[in-house]
Write a protein that holds these residues in place. Structure first.
Motif, PDB file in Angstrom:
ATOM      1  N   PRO A  97      46.866  14.161 -19.144  1.00 30.19           N
ATOM      2  CA  PRO A  97      45.973  15.284 -19.433  1.00 30.19           C
ATOM      3  C   PRO A  97      46.711  16.457 -20.079  1.00 30.19           C
ATOM      4  CG  PRO A  97      46.578  15.337 -17.131  1.00 30.19           C
ATOM      5  CD  PRO A  97      47.252  14.119 -17.724  1.00 30.19           C
ATOM      6  N   CYS A 107      41.323  18.242 -20.483  1.00 30.12           N
ATOM      7  CA  CYS A 107      40.452  17.596 -19.497  1.00 30.12           C
ATOM      8  C   CYS A 107      40.585  16.080 -19.603  1.00 30.12           C
ATOM      9  CB  CYS A 107      39.010  18.031 -19.736  1.00 30.12           C
ATOM     10  SG  CYS A 107      37.810  17.231 -18.656  1.00 30.12           S
ATOM     11  N   PRO A 108      40.799  15.380 -18.493  1.00 30.83           N
ATOM     12  CA  PRO A 108      40.917  13.921 -18.542  1.00 30.83           C
ATOM     13  C   PRO A 108      39.589  13.226 -18.828  1.00 30.83           C
ATOM     14  CG  PRO A 108      40.954  14.681 -16.277  1.00 30.83           C
ATOM     15  CD  PRO A 108      41.002  15.914 -17.132  1.00 30.83           C
ATOM     16  N   GLN A 138      38.698  15.717 -22.874  1.00 30.19           N
ATOM     17  CA  GLN A 138      39.810  16.169 -23.697  1.00 30.19           C
ATOM     18  C   GLN A 138      39.677  17.613 -24.196  1.00 30.19           C
ATOM     19  OE1 GLN A 138      38.658  12.675 -24.274  1.00 30.19           O
ATOM     20  NE2 GLN A 138      40.100  12.618 -22.564  1.00 30.19           N
ATOM     21  N   PHE A 190      47.139  21.982 -21.026  1.00 26.31           N
ATOM     22  CA  PHE A 190      46.399  20.918 -20.355  1.00 26.31           C
ATOM     23  C   PHE A 190      45.091  20.607 -21.066  1.00 26.31           C
ATOM     24  CE2 PHE A 190      48.893  23.185 -17.153  1.00 26.31           C
ATOM     25  CZ  PHE A 190      49.622  22.147 -16.598  1.00 26.31           C
ATOM     26  N   ASN A 229      47.101   7.983 -19.602  1.00 27.59           N
ATOM     27  CA  ASN A 229      46.079   8.938 -20.042  1.00 27.59           C
ATOM     28  C   ASN A 229      46.473  10.341 -19.587  1.00 27.59           C
ATOM     29  OD1 ASN A 229      43.747   7.045 -21.040  1.00 27.59           O
ATOM     30  ND2 ASN A 229      44.407   6.191 -19.096  1.00 27.59           N
ATOM     31  N   CYS A 237      37.598  22.871 -17.596  1.00 26.17           N
ATOM     32  CA  CYS A 237      37.750  22.737 -19.036  1.00 26.17           C
ATOM     33  C   CYS A 237      36.698  23.604 -19.721  1.00 26.17           C
ATOM     34  CB  CYS A 237      37.629  21.282 -19.465  1.00 26.17           C
ATOM     35  SG  CYS A 237      35.944  20.606 -19.425  1.00 26.17           S
ATOM     36  N   THR A 254      47.772  11.804 -11.790  1.00 32.11           N
ATOM     37  CA  THR A 254      47.253  11.414 -13.095  1.00 32.11           C
ATOM     38  C   THR A 254      47.809  10.063 -13.504  1.00 32.11           C
ATOM     39  OG1 THR A 254      46.982  12.127 -15.400  1.00 32.11           O
ATOM     40  CG2 THR A 254      49.095  12.576 -14.374  1.00 32.11           C
ATOM     41  N   LEU A 307      43.901  14.973 -11.364  1.00 35.56           N
ATOM     42  CA  LEU A 307      43.341  14.799 -12.706  1.00 35.56           C
ATOM     43  C   LEU A 307      43.223  13.317 -13.048  1.00 35.56           C
ATOM     44  CD1 LEU A 307      45.305  17.629 -14.593  1.00 35.56           C
ATOM     45  CD2 LEU A 307      42.990  17.720 -13.633  1.00 35.56           C
TER      46      LEU A 307
END
Length: 323
Positions: free
Chosen positions: A189, A8-9, A12, A6, A187, A24, A183, A47
């Motif tokens: 995650p 972080c949205p 990143q 995974f 985009n 993250c 999500t 997310l």
């Protein structure tokens, strides 16, 4: 084991799952901030940052979700569910990803992404097809809540599975650990090239996003309405019926994927008025058809049998190997 799966949205950076809050590591954030994402009591993780929402409550409404649950649980689309899961099982087995330790160096888990999972009718059965991790993603929070509650009741949530070495054994079969995620499909995650396969059942097709997260020579399974899908229902609701063009997205996928096989499945349905009402509510016909047309059809079906045919096409594609 899942630290690098995974991202972080927001920045990143690598995102670490945990029982109460995912954080993250901030490694790609100039300010080195560790963004937190709380685990909801139902077991899902949101997310979807506010800036990625296209409306206050994106995705399917609660009414649509409840209608779909009733309709699908009645078995009307079971033939499609069976076909999809059969093809997933075959793909995983033929590549020896499930039973051959050599194909799984260091016991590395096999992740699959079900994009646009909804309330989980297809997802729950997909979990039995042989992967280790099933990432169930949808932009609709109410839909993901329903999936998380059902998965928790079955003991197949990600943190429940981890208590048993990531596996649940029932009648000799393996069940994947399900990660319900709110999500955006555009985009995701997820680390690049991190998933073995992607399924998209009646969901948007995003070639670049899919290519980015799919591993080398990974698989993509897409289900769409076929020509003639719900023809008698559409004839009753619309003056001008436009036929489904299910193949139109294939050229968009061509730079990244090659088409392996195409499958067609159909089911004749005899629907009572309540089932028909649910079918209309769970489809775009709920807002595309005029209200008087919908009410007239329901009034007619209240006194006579209504027959229509569900017709689907399933595409199995593979990511093109880069030389």
């Amino acid at each position: 084991m899942l630290v690098s799966l995974f991202i972080c949205p927001l920045c990143q950076s690598s995102l670490q799952p945990a029982l109460d809050t995912w954080r993250c590591d901030g490694s790609l954030n100039p300010k080195k901030i560790n963004h937190p994402f709380d685990v909801a009591r139902q077991g899902y993780v949101n997310l979807l940052p506010v800036q990625q929402k296209n409306s206050k409550d994106p995705g399917d409404s609660q009414a649509s979700i409840e209608a779909r649950k009733r309709f699908l649980n009645a078995g009307h689309y079971q033939s499609l569910q069976v076909l999809i899961c059969q093809k997933m099982t075959e793909l995983l087995a033929q590549n020896k990803l499930v039973n051959n330790p050599i194909a799984k160096p260091n016991n590395k888990p096999i992740p699959w992404l079900d994009i646009g999972c909804g309330e989980g009718y297809y997802t729950q059965t997909m979990a039995q097809t042989g992967m280790d991790i099933l990432l169930a993603a949808d932009i609709s929070k109410p839909a993901v809540v329903e999936l998380a509650k059902a998965s928790k009741a079955e003991g197949s949530l990600w943190y429940q599975q981890n208590q048993h070495d990531g596996l649940k054994i029932a009648d000799g079969s393996k069940t994947a650990a399900i990660y319900p995620l709110v999500t955006s499909a555009a985009n995701l995650p997820l680390r690049a090239h991190s998933v073995t396969g992607i399924s998209s059942i009646f969901s948007p097709i995003l070639p670049e996003a899919f290519n980015k997260v799919l591993s080398a020579e990974g698989y993509l399974i897409i289900a769409k309405p076929d020509v003639g899908h719900l023809a008698t229902m559409r004839d009753a609701l619309f003056d001008d019926v436009r036929e489904h063009d299910s193949d139109k997205f294939l050229h968009e996928l061509a730079p990244y994927f090659t088409l392996m096989n195409t499958y067609h499945v159909s089911t004749e349905m005899t629907l009572a008025v309540d089932d028909l009402a649910d079918l209309m509510t769970m489809t775009p016909y709920a807002y595309r058809a005029r209200s008087d047309k919908r009410q007239a059809l329901l009034a007619k079906v209240a006194t006579e049998i209504f027959i229509t045919e569900a017709k689907f096409v399933v595409y199995v594609l593979q990511k093109i190997a880069v030389a």
